[in-house]
Structure formats: structure tokens, C-alpha cells
Design an enzyme around this catalytic site. Structure first.
Site, mmCIF file in Angstrom:
data_model
loop_
_atom_site.group_PDB
_atom_site.id
_atom_site.type_symbol
_atom_site.label_atom_id
_atom_site.label_comp_id
_atom_site.label_asym_id
_atom_site.label_seq_id
_atom_site.Cartn_x
_atom_site.Cartn_y
_atom_site.Cartn_z
ATOM 1 C CE LYS A 32 -61.488 11.529 -8.397
ATOM 2 N NZ LYS A 32 -61.255 12.360 -7.212
ATOM 3 C CB THR A 33 -63.909 16.133 -12.803
ATOM 4 O OG1 THR A 33 -64.407 15.069 -11.987
ATOM 5 C CG2 THR A 33 -64.937 16.449 -13.865
ATOM 6 C CG ASP A 226 -65.349 11.819 -13.511
ATOM 7 O OD1 ASP A 226 -64.523 11.325 -12.716
ATOM 8 O OD2 ASP A 226 -65.719 13.010 -13.448
ATOM 9 C CD GLU A 227 -67.577 10.597 -9.338
ATOM 10 O OE1 GLU A 227 -67.234 9.768 -8.474
ATOM 11 O OE2 GLU A 227 -67.675 11.810 -9.124
ATOM 12 C CD GLN A 257 -64.711 11.109 -3.832
ATOM 13 O OE1 GLN A 257 -65.722 11.764 -4.014
ATOM 14 N NE2 GLN A 257 -63.559 11.436 -4.355
ATOM 15 N NE ARG A 597 -68.044 15.842 -2.400
ATOM 16 C CZ ARG A 597 -67.128 15.587 -3.339
ATOM 17 N NH1 ARG A 597 -67.170 16.158 -4.507
ATOM 18 N NH2 ARG A 597 -66.141 14.743 -3.108
HETATM 19 P P1 ATP Z 1 -64.087 14.660 -6.772
HETATM 20 O O1 ATP Z 1 -63.304 13.532 -6.185
HETATM 21 O O2 ATP Z 1 -64.874 15.360 -5.742
HETATM 22 O O3 ATP Z 1 -64.837 14.270 -7.997
HETATM 23 P P2 ATP Z 1 -62.044 15.740 -8.502
HETATM 24 O O4 ATP Z 1 -60.812 14.967 -8.204
HETATM 25 O O5 ATP Z 1 -62.794 15.368 -9.722
HETATM 26 O O6 ATP Z 1 -62.983 15.758 -7.216
HETATM 27 P P3 ATP Z 1 -62.114 18.413 -9.559
HETATM 28 O O7 ATP Z 1 -63.550 18.639 -9.357
HETATM 29 O O8 ATP Z 1 -61.624 18.151 -10.931
HETATM 30 O O9 ATP Z 1 -61.612 17.262 -8.567
HETATM 31 O O10 ATP Z 1 -61.256 19.611 -8.962
HETATM 32 C C1 ATP Z 1 -61.489 20.138 -7.662
HETATM 33 C C2 ATP Z 1 -61.251 21.619 -7.643
HETATM 34 O O11 ATP Z 1 -59.864 21.892 -7.702
HETATM 35 C C3 ATP Z 1 -61.871 22.328 -8.816
HETATM 36 O O12 ATP Z 1 -62.362 23.570 -8.396
HETATM 37 C C4 ATP Z 1 -60.698 22.504 -9.768
HETATM 38 O O13 ATP Z 1 -60.867 23.589 -10.618
HETATM 39 C C5 ATP Z 1 -59.532 22.730 -8.807
HETATM 40 N N1 ATP Z 1 -58.247 22.297 -9.366
HETATM 41 C C6 ATP Z 1 -57.925 21.066 -9.786
HETATM 42 N N2 ATP Z 1 -56.652 21.014 -10.222
HETATM 43 C C7 ATP Z 1 -56.135 22.249 -10.047
HETATM 44 C C8 ATP Z 1 -54.847 22.858 -10.309
HETATM 45 N N3 ATP Z 1 -53.839 22.173 -10.820
HETATM 46 N N4 ATP Z 1 -54.717 24.157 -10.005
HETATM 47 C C9 ATP Z 1 -55.727 24.862 -9.474
HETATM 48 N N5 ATP Z 1 -56.944 24.368 -9.225
HETATM 49 C C10 ATP Z 1 -57.163 23.068 -9.499
HETATM 50 MG MG MG Z 2 -64.745 14.611 -9.986
#
Ligand code: ATP
Ligand code: MG
Length: 658
Positions: A32-33, A226-227, A257, A597
Site C-alpha cells: 500500500k505504502t 495512508d493508514e 489494522q 511486521r
Molecule cells: P502495511 O500494511 O504494513 O502498512 P503496506 O501494504 O503499506 O504494509 P509496503 O510497506 O508498501 O506494504 O510494502 C511491504 C513490502 O513489500 C516492502 O518491503 C515493499 O518494498 C515490498 N513490495 C511491495 N510491493 C512489491 C512488489 N510489487 N514487488 C516487490 N516488492 C514489493
Molecule cells: Mg503501509
């Protein structure tokens, strides 16, 4: 190659979306982020000036990370680097955004550009003043309690006036209304805003002043949040206003979350988004890139037990991986020793300390963990406040020092009016100047009863062991009663205070008098070292310690989740055995956040005995552990028996902080 190539098709479609409302829903670690930051870059590449872009997150740490990520992405993009597009996107937390707007609009607020932002202590001080001005007794109407009540309402976008107009004749709400009105008057007089005001006043200002609203809507044409699942009413409204008529608003979140319900956050804001913006594009992300299969299977099993949620399941292509270790230990010291030893092993194998996180549900747990790490000389960094720097810990120690040393003026200044005794600055000045004789009779009496407390503690010190003395001080000082009245933070403060009792028991075997003196000096040195430590380079590559709440949005290869005991995690708190389904589901979401995490490995540890509130409890393992499947868990070997550990156990004292 485009920066978008690192995204999967769903992420890419979100990143390439440029106009209109966009909702990105996904489980943990689904990018997401990452998608959000790539979207920002894509907007800039497609011609939107960076300064027209706004991104909001919840914590300073998250905002800093996002700004860094965007900056790093921008730096790699030649077309952008050499382009004429000056400026940077505005990345902020809700609070820092509010402070920014209120500063810029000082003519409208009337509080100047240098208004103060009150921290917790300042807010309490001002509230106390308001309580007294209302001719109420701050002992009966505790500032903290009123602060929590007012803060809740401000989060719901109510002001002193709208609240007063709304409440009926109920006793407590009428009191709140009266105090709040006076408190607002004082805020204006001091040209100050409290934390909640930063969002409340910004939102009201933008709603009431079309000219100002238009200015910010024109400035930020593309909004990202975000969040989003953790927004409260005020933040929700602010987001909506900023989105303006253009509706170029992109919100990102995971209802699983949502962990700030107790502060008024409402994850249903995620669901309302589609109603507010019927033309919203919705993107679902389902692949988790962070964790291995075992970790993710556990996370899915944990969260699917919640009833109030939309069903979604994450998958990963990182097959297998290390199993989740369940570690049972005798007590919290053994838990800490196990973790420290495992950290040491990992570091020896080449793992960077900063790639390890130790999470806990309640702050007081950090003390034993910190000690375990210190004993093994493992660099660590606590996110949040270190144990000895916590206000409640300082209060208790100040009482003991002041009792044992009548010249401890700093300590007397700290506690003379804690808990509230109606002794203000003037009294303090006279007390410190040794001029108590000139005080009015009523004040003199109050000072005398304060002196009596100190004398009681001093007398107790003649016969009590350190742990007994600390326990006695917590009660005799009135601190316990004060904490118990504060529904929001009191429990945590009391837990921390009682953690000192646990610490004190280590000094109980020393000769009388020597024990408490050693403890006091060890504590002073420890907190001193703590504050220095945060600036040394060594600390940057350090194991991270934080609460599960603080870990949201972050990721670490190795994660320890500690205190997996019934009533600690899930945390029961003041509700005692009363079962509150909403709260239970929030605890479960919190556990889901903790597990997700981790990238490579999770340890879940519990202690059969733990000292909480100063007494040794025998625990049952957390019910959460029962939800995990044999397929991906393993039980760690029996702990203990390690000679080095045993020796440490015996000679263990706080001196290890040195
Ligand atoms: P959270 O719910 O914990 O906030 P999130 O959904 O925001 O998580 P991110 O932090 O953006 O997730 O990504 C999680 C991990 O996965 C990061 O290390 C990111 O670089 C990696 N990642 C995300 N998308 C891809 C992709 N398409 N290919 C490879 N790595 C990815
Ligand atoms: Mg995130």
C-alpha cells in the site's frame, strides 16, 4: 525502465490512476505504502507540479520515511531531476499539517505565528487552572480525566460551545462544559493550541472560511492519506474538505489494522469512502511481499477469527520459510535473556541489529527487556520513552529521593503538587526558599501534609526493603490513586510504576539502606546514559524496541513478540474479566499487526510468571496462541541451563546498566 515496473498489475493500475477518488484496500505488507509513493512519482512525471501534491500519514516516523522514499524515487528519475518541476510534495502527519495551516493563517486564528503547542503536561496544567477557576477541586475533578473527555469530543469535531449546547443536565458533562469553556479562554490568552486543536481548528477554519479553503484546495490538488483506517471524525472531515470539488483524493488502508478505536478512530471511514465518492476507483491488493508463507498463514488465521470485517485473504510467493517459534519461559527475566541470547546469535551470524525488532503490548515490559539486552551488550533503541525517562517512574523516584534528602529541590519541585494538592508556583518558591512561615494558614497545612508523606516514606526506609519501600511510596504519595482515576493512560502509568517494585526486589538482599541508595544511583545513571545513547552512532544500528502500536506500517526481518500471556496480550486492563467484543477484536487486530511486521522469522514468547503491578502473577498462555496451526509453528527448546545465564541471574543488579 520505468519505476512502475517494480509494481504488480493491481499496484500499477493504482499508481497510474491520476484523476478522481481512489481507494486502495489491502492486507498488511501488500505494498500500500509503496503504491502510494509510486503514485506520487507518477503524478509528478505526468506533469503535476510536486508542490500540488499532499501526502498525510499518522506518525512522524512514517512521514519521514515516506518523504525519504519519494525523494529517493525522484532522484532516480532523470526526467524529473532535470525537468523544470521545482519543489517537493508536502508530506506530513495530520498534526503537522494542522500546525502548518494554523501558522500560515494566523490572521484568522488570532493566535499569532508563534503560538505554542501544548504537550500533555502543559495541557494538564492549564486544565487545572481552569478547574480551579470554576471553583472545583482538582483532586475531585482530575485534569487528566477532563482532558481525556475533552480530547474525545474534539476528535468528534465539537468545540466548547457546540458541546455545551449539546449536553443536557447530566452532572459530569455539565462540569466538562464549564471547565472546557474556561480552558479555551486560557488557550486563547496563552496563544496556544493543544494537540487535538491542531486538527479541530484547522478543520473548522477550512469549513468556515471559503476563501482560505479555496486557497488550500487550489494548492493541493492531489491528496493521499495512508493508514486511513485510523482516522477519527475530525481527520475524516479534514480529508474531505481538502479533497474539495476535484475529488483527487487517494486513501489507503486496511480495516484489519485499525488499532486506535480507543481514541475515537473509526475504520468504517474506509467503508464510507465509497459512499462519499460513488465514482471511486477501488483497487484491492492481495499479494503480500513482506513475509514468508508461514508468517502469512499465521496472520490469516489470526485475523479470520474477527467477526466485524470484510473477508480477505493474502497470499505470498515466498513459499515456506522458517516456522514461528513459540517460546515458553519461567519469568520475564528469562524471556529477556532468551531474546538477548537469540539476538546475539543472529548478530554473530551477520544480521544487522537494526533488522531485529522486539515488540510488546504494554510499555512496562520494556524494562526487563532493556536490561536483558544491556547484559549482553546488544545495542538497542527504544521507540518512545525509555523506562527511566517515563514521567511516572520519575515521580516515584522523586518521592523517595525527596524523603531521604530534604535538600533535593528538583525533586520537591517535581512532586509538591503531584498529585494535585492546590500548591502552585508561589508556594513552591516559598517552600524552596525555606520561607514556609509566611504562607497563608490553609496553604501551610497542605505543605505540612506533604511533609508528612515524605516523613512517612523516610521512616519506612529505615525498615523496609527497597521493593517494599517503592510499593509503599506509590500508595502513600497518592500517585496510585491519581493513576487509577485516569482511564486512558492511568493503567499504563501504574504498570510502569509497579515495574519499579519488580526492579527494587533485586536490591532487597543488600544491607538495609544500601539497597535503596544503590537503586537510586543506578537509576540516575541509567537514564543519563539513555539520553546520551540516542545520539551516538552505535545506536543507529541497534535492535528496535517498541510497542505494537508504534510498529504499524514498519517492517523488520526478525520480530520478537513478547508477553504472549492471557490478560497481557490480549490486554484486559481496567475492564477486568468483563468481555467487550469490540475491544477483543481490536486486540486481535493488534496481534495481526504485530505478526505482519516480520519478513523472515517470528518468535512468540510468554512467561509463566510475570510481575505486574508489583505482584508475581502466574500466567496462562495467550488465547491467541491457540489459533495458530501446527503446520507453521514449532516450540523452541527448553530455555535455561546455560551457565553464563545462570551466573548472571544471581549477581544480577541494575549495575549492569553501567
Ligand atoms: P502495511 O500494511 O504494513 O502498512 P503496506 O501494504 O503499506 O504494509 P509496503 O510497506 O508498501 O506494504 O510494502 C511491504 C513490502 O513489500 C516492502 O518491503 C515493499 O518494498 C515490498 N513490495 C511491495 N510491493 C512489491 C512488489 N510489487 N514487488 C516487490 N516488492 C514489493
Ligand atoms: Mg503501509
Amino acid at each position: 525502465m520505468s519505476h512502475l515496473d517494480s509494481l504488480n498489475p493491481a499496484q500499477r493500475s493504482a499508481a497510474e490512476h491520476t484523476t478522481g477518488p481512489l481507494l486502495i484496500i489491502a492486507g498488511a505488507g501488500a505494498g500500500k505504502t509503496k503504491t502510494l509513493t509510486h503514485r506520487i512519482l507518477n503524478l509528478i512525471k505526468s506533469g503535476i507540479a510536486p508542490e500540488h501534491i499532499l501526502a498525510i500519514t499518522f506518525t512522524n516516523k512514517a512521514a519521514r520515511e515516506m518523504a525519504d522514499r519519494v525523494r529517493a524515487l525522484l532522484a532516480t528519475e532523470a526526467s524529473v531531476r532535470h525537468g523544470a518541476k521545482a519543489g517537493e510534495p508536502f508530506v506530513a502527519t495530520f498534526h503537522s499539517l494542522g500546525a502548518y495551516i494554523l501558522r500560515a493563517e494566523h490572521e484568522a486564528t488570532g493566535r499569532g505565528t508563534h503560538f505554542s503547542i501544548l504537550d500533555d503536561d502543559d495541557t494538564n496544567r492549564l486544565l487545572k487552572q481552569a478547574i480551579i477557576a470554576q471553583q472545583l477541586d482538582p483532586k475531585q475533578f482530575e485534569p487528566r480525566r477532563l482532558k481525556n473527555a475533552i480530547s474525545r469530543e474534539k476528535g468528534e469535531l465539537l468545540t466548547a460551545e457546540t458541546y455545551a449546547a449539546r449536553v443536557g443536565n447530566e452532572y459530569f458533562p455539565r462540569i466538562v462544559a464549564g471547565v472546557w469553556k474556561e480552558y479555551e479562554r486560557l488557550l486563547v490568552q496563552e496563544k496556544a493550541f493543544d494537540f487535538d486543536d491542531l486538527i479541530l481548528h484547522t478543520t473548522l477554519l477550512l469549513s468556515e472560511r471559503p476563501d482560505i479553503r479555496a486557497k488550500y484546495q487550489a494548492r493541493w490538488t492531489h491528496i493521499h492519506i495512508d493508514e486511513y483506517q485510523d482516522t477519527n471524525v475530525a481527520q475524516y472531515k479534514l480529508s474531505k474538505i481538502l479533497g474539495g470539488d476535484q475529488h483527487n483524493i487517494c486513501v489507503v488502508g486496511d480495516t484489519d489494522q485499525s488499532i486506535y478505536g480507543w481514541r475515537g478512530a473509526d475504520f468504517r471511514n474506509m467503508m464510507i469512502f465509497e459512499e462519499d465518492y460513488p465514482d471511486a476507483t477501488v483497487v484491492l491488493l492481495e499479494e503480500n511481499y513482506r513475509s514468508t508463507e508461514h508468517i502469512l498463514a499465521a496472520a490469516n488465521d489470526i485475523i479470520k477469527k474477527n467477526k466485524v470485517r470484510k473477508d480477505k485473504t493474502l497470499f505470498t510467493n515466498k513459499k515456506g520459510g522458517e516456522k514461528i517459534s513459540i517460546v515458553s519461559t519461567l519469568d520475564e527475566r528469562e524471556e529477556a535473556r532468551f531474546i538477548a541470547k537469540t539476538c546475539r546469535d543472529l548478530i554473530t551470524q551477520g544480521v544487522s541489529p537494526k533488522d531485529i525488532a522486539i515488540l510488546y503490548r504494554a510499555n512496562f515490559q520494556s524494562r526487563a527487556l532493556e536490561e536483558g539486552l544491556l547484559a549482553r551488550d546488544i545495542p538497542y533503541q527504544v521507540l518512545g520513552v525509555k523506562f527511566f525517562n517515563r514521567m511516572e517512574v520519575k515521580h516515584v523516584l522523586a518521592y523517595i529521593r525527596a524523603a531521604l534528602n530534604p535538600d533535593a529541590t528538583a525533586d520537591i519541585a517535581r512532586i509538591l503538587n503531584v498529585p494535585t494538592r492546590g500548591l502552585g508556583k508561589t508556594t513552591l518558591a516559598k517552600v524552596l526558599a525555606g520561607d514556609e512561615a509566611s504562607l497563608p494558614p490553609a496553604t501551610k497545612e497542605k505543605v505540612a501534609s506533604f511533609r508528612t508523606i515524605l516523613a512517612d516514606i523516610a521512616r519506612a526506609a529505615e525498615t523496609y526493603t527497597p521493593s517494599l519501600l517503592i510499593r509503599y511510596t506509590i500508595k502513600q504519595s497518592g500517585l496510585e490513586e491519581m493513576f487509577l482515576k485516569d482511564r486512558e493512560e492511568g493503567e499504563e502509568r501504574l504498570e510502569n510504576a509497579y515495574e519499579l517494585v519488580a526492579l527494587g526486589s533485586k536490591y532487597d538482599t543488600l544491607p538495609l539502606g544500601e539497597g535503596i541508595a544503590t537503586l537510586l544511583s543506578d537509576a540516575a545513571l541509567a537514564s543519563d546514559q539513555d539520553s546520551l545513547g540516542t545520539h551516538t552512532k552505535k545506536q543507529v544500528d541497534a535492535v528496535r524496541l517498541m510497542t505494537v502500536h508504534a510498529s504499524k506500517g514498519l517492517e523488520f526481518p526478525y520480530v520478537f513478540i513478547t508477553g504472549m500471556e492471557q490478560d497481557l496480550f490480549p490486554h484486559r486492563g481496567f475492564d477486568g474479566p468483563v468481555r467487550n467484543p469490540e475491544r477483543e477484536e481490536e486486540e486481535r487486530r493488534l496481534f495481526y499487526v504485530a505478526v505482519t511486521r516480520a519478513e523472515k522469522k517470528v518468535w512468540l514468547s510468554y512467561a509463566h510468571m510475570r510481575t505486574v503491578f508489583g505482584s508475581k502473577n502466574v500466567n496462562t498462555p495467550s488465547e491467541f496462541l491457540m489459533d495458530l496451526d501446527e503446520a507453521y509453528i514449532e516450540t523452541a527448546e527448553e530455555i535455561g541451563g546455560d551457565e553464563e545465564d545462570t551466573e548472571q541471574h544471581e549477581g544480577e543488579r541494575m549495575i549492569e546498566y553501567l
